[in-house]
Each structure stands twice: as C-alpha cells, then as structure tokens.
Motif scaffolding. Structure first.
Motif, PDB file in Angstrom:
ATOM      1  N   GLY A  81      61.055  53.944  -6.976  1.00  0.00           N
ATOM      2  CA  GLY A  81      61.745  52.839  -7.634  1.00  0.00           C
ATOM      3  C   GLY A  81      61.331  51.479  -7.112  1.00  0.00           C
ATOM      4  N   PRO A  82      62.082  50.465  -7.504  1.00  0.00           N
ATOM      5  CA  PRO A  82      61.762  49.093  -7.105  1.00  0.00           C
ATOM      6  C   PRO A  82      61.919  48.852  -5.603  1.00  0.00           C
ATOM      7  N   GLU A  83      62.653  49.716  -4.922  1.00  0.00           N
ATOM      8  CA  GLU A  83      62.830  49.555  -3.475  1.00  0.00           C
ATOM      9  C   GLU A  83      61.486  49.614  -2.747  1.00  0.00           C
ATOM     10  N   TYR A  84      60.595  50.462  -3.232  1.00  0.00           N
ATOM     11  CA  TYR A  84      59.286  50.603  -2.583  1.00  0.00           C
ATOM     12  C   TYR A  84      58.487  49.304  -2.683  1.00  0.00           C
ATOM     13  N   ASN A  85      58.401  48.733  -3.885  1.00  0.00           N
ATOM     14  CA  ASN A  85      57.647  47.480  -4.047  1.00  0.00           C
ATOM     15  C   ASN A  85      58.259  46.354  -3.222  1.00  0.00           C
ATOM     16  N   ALA A  86      59.586  46.297  -3.182  1.00  0.00           N
ATOM     17  CA  ALA A  86      60.256  45.273  -2.382  1.00  0.00           C
ATOM     18  C   ALA A  86      59.936  45.465  -0.896  1.00  0.00           C
ATOM     19  N   GLU A  87      59.929  46.712  -0.461  1.00  0.00           N
ATOM     20  CA  GLU A  87      59.634  46.994   0.948  1.00  0.00           C
ATOM     21  C   GLU A  87      58.176  46.686   1.273  1.00  0.00           C
ATOM     22  N   VAL A  88      57.258  46.969   0.351  1.00  0.00           N
ATOM     23  CA  VAL A  88      55.847  46.636   0.567  1.00  0.00           C
ATOM     24  C   VAL A  88      55.702  45.126   0.723  1.00  0.00           C
ATOM     25  N   GLN A  89      56.383  44.371  -0.135  1.00  0.00           N
ATOM     26  CA  GLN A  89      56.318  42.906  -0.047  1.00  0.00           C
ATOM     27  C   GLN A  89      56.855  42.433   1.306  1.00  0.00           C
ATOM     28  N   GLN A  90      57.957  43.018   1.729  1.00  0.00           N
ATOM     29  CA  GLN A  90      58.552  42.632   3.015  1.00  0.00           C
ATOM     30  C   GLN A  90      57.608  42.990   4.170  1.00  0.00           C
ATOM     31  N   GLN A  91      57.010  44.158   4.123  1.00  0.00           N
ATOM     32  CA  GLN A  91      56.124  44.600   5.198  1.00  0.00           C
ATOM     33  C   GLN A  91      54.831  43.781   5.235  1.00  0.00           C
ATOM     34  N   SER A  92      54.419  43.274   4.092  1.00  0.00           N
ATOM     35  CA  SER A  92      53.182  42.478   4.081  1.00  0.00           C
ATOM     36  C   SER A  92      53.459  40.991   4.381  1.00  0.00           C
ATOM     37  N   GLY A  93      54.735  40.675   4.647  1.00  0.00           N
ATOM     38  CA  GLY A  93      55.083  39.316   5.043  1.00  0.00           C
ATOM     39  C   GLY A  93      55.246  38.349   3.892  1.00  0.00           C
ATOM     40  N   ARG A  94      55.403  38.861   2.700  1.00  0.00           N
ATOM     41  CA  ARG A  94      55.559  37.984   1.538  1.00  0.00           C
ATOM     42  C   ARG A  94      56.989  37.805   1.167  1.00  0.00           C
TER      43      ARG A  94
END
Length: 94
Positions: A81-94
């Motif tokens: 779900g959208p949680e994964y994309n949000a977490e990727v953004q957070q982990q990449s510092g965006r």
C-alpha cells in the motif's frame, strides 16, 4: 511415517524453501536491485507490523500461529500500500 515425522519433514521443507527464496537478490518490481531506502523501508514496515518480536529469541517462531499470520498479513498490506512509498520517501530523506 508418524504424524510427528511428517510434520517435521514438512516444516524442514518449508524452511528450506523460504531460505532459498530469501537468498535471492532483492529487486524492485522492475527487476532492478532495490535501493538502500527501499530495503530500509521494507524493514521498517516489517517492524511496524510487529514481526520482529516473533524473531527476538533463539527459537524459530510458530509461523502458523494466528498472531504471526495476522502480523504478516499487516506487513503485506502495508508493503503493498501507500505506507511503503511513504516509508521509502522518509528513508531516502525526502
């Protein structure tokens, strides 16, 4: 063959198959290797789902228990779900 031996054999086969799949290179849906942020996001969701608590000890968790299956289903839901994309953004510092 007794039921105990059959169950033990089934568990060993399942564990072996799982380890073989886990040993494959992690790739994104496009076949490209996952980025560091994607791997870290996956781990974060795994922990948020509570799967880490099942692997905290020395013994292998009961992956057939209702609690484990529920936590795993939550992980899959978040990972898809959208949680994964949000977490990727957070982990990449965006």
């Amino acid at each position: 063959m007794t039921n105990l031996k059959k169950n033990l054999l089934a568990a060993v086969l399942l564990a072996t198959t799982t380890m073989a799949v886990s040993a494959q290179p992690h790739t994104s849906g496009s076949g490209e290797p996952k980025t560091r942020a994607e791997v870290r996001a996956d781990l974060a969701l795994w922990k948020k789902a509570g799967l880490d608590k099942f692997w905290a000890g020395e013994s292998t968790p009961d992956t057939f228990s209702r609690e484990y299956r529920s936590a795993y289903a939550e992980y899959v839901r978040m990972r898809s779900g959208p949680e994964y994309n949000a977490e990727v953004q957070q982990q990449s510092g965006r």
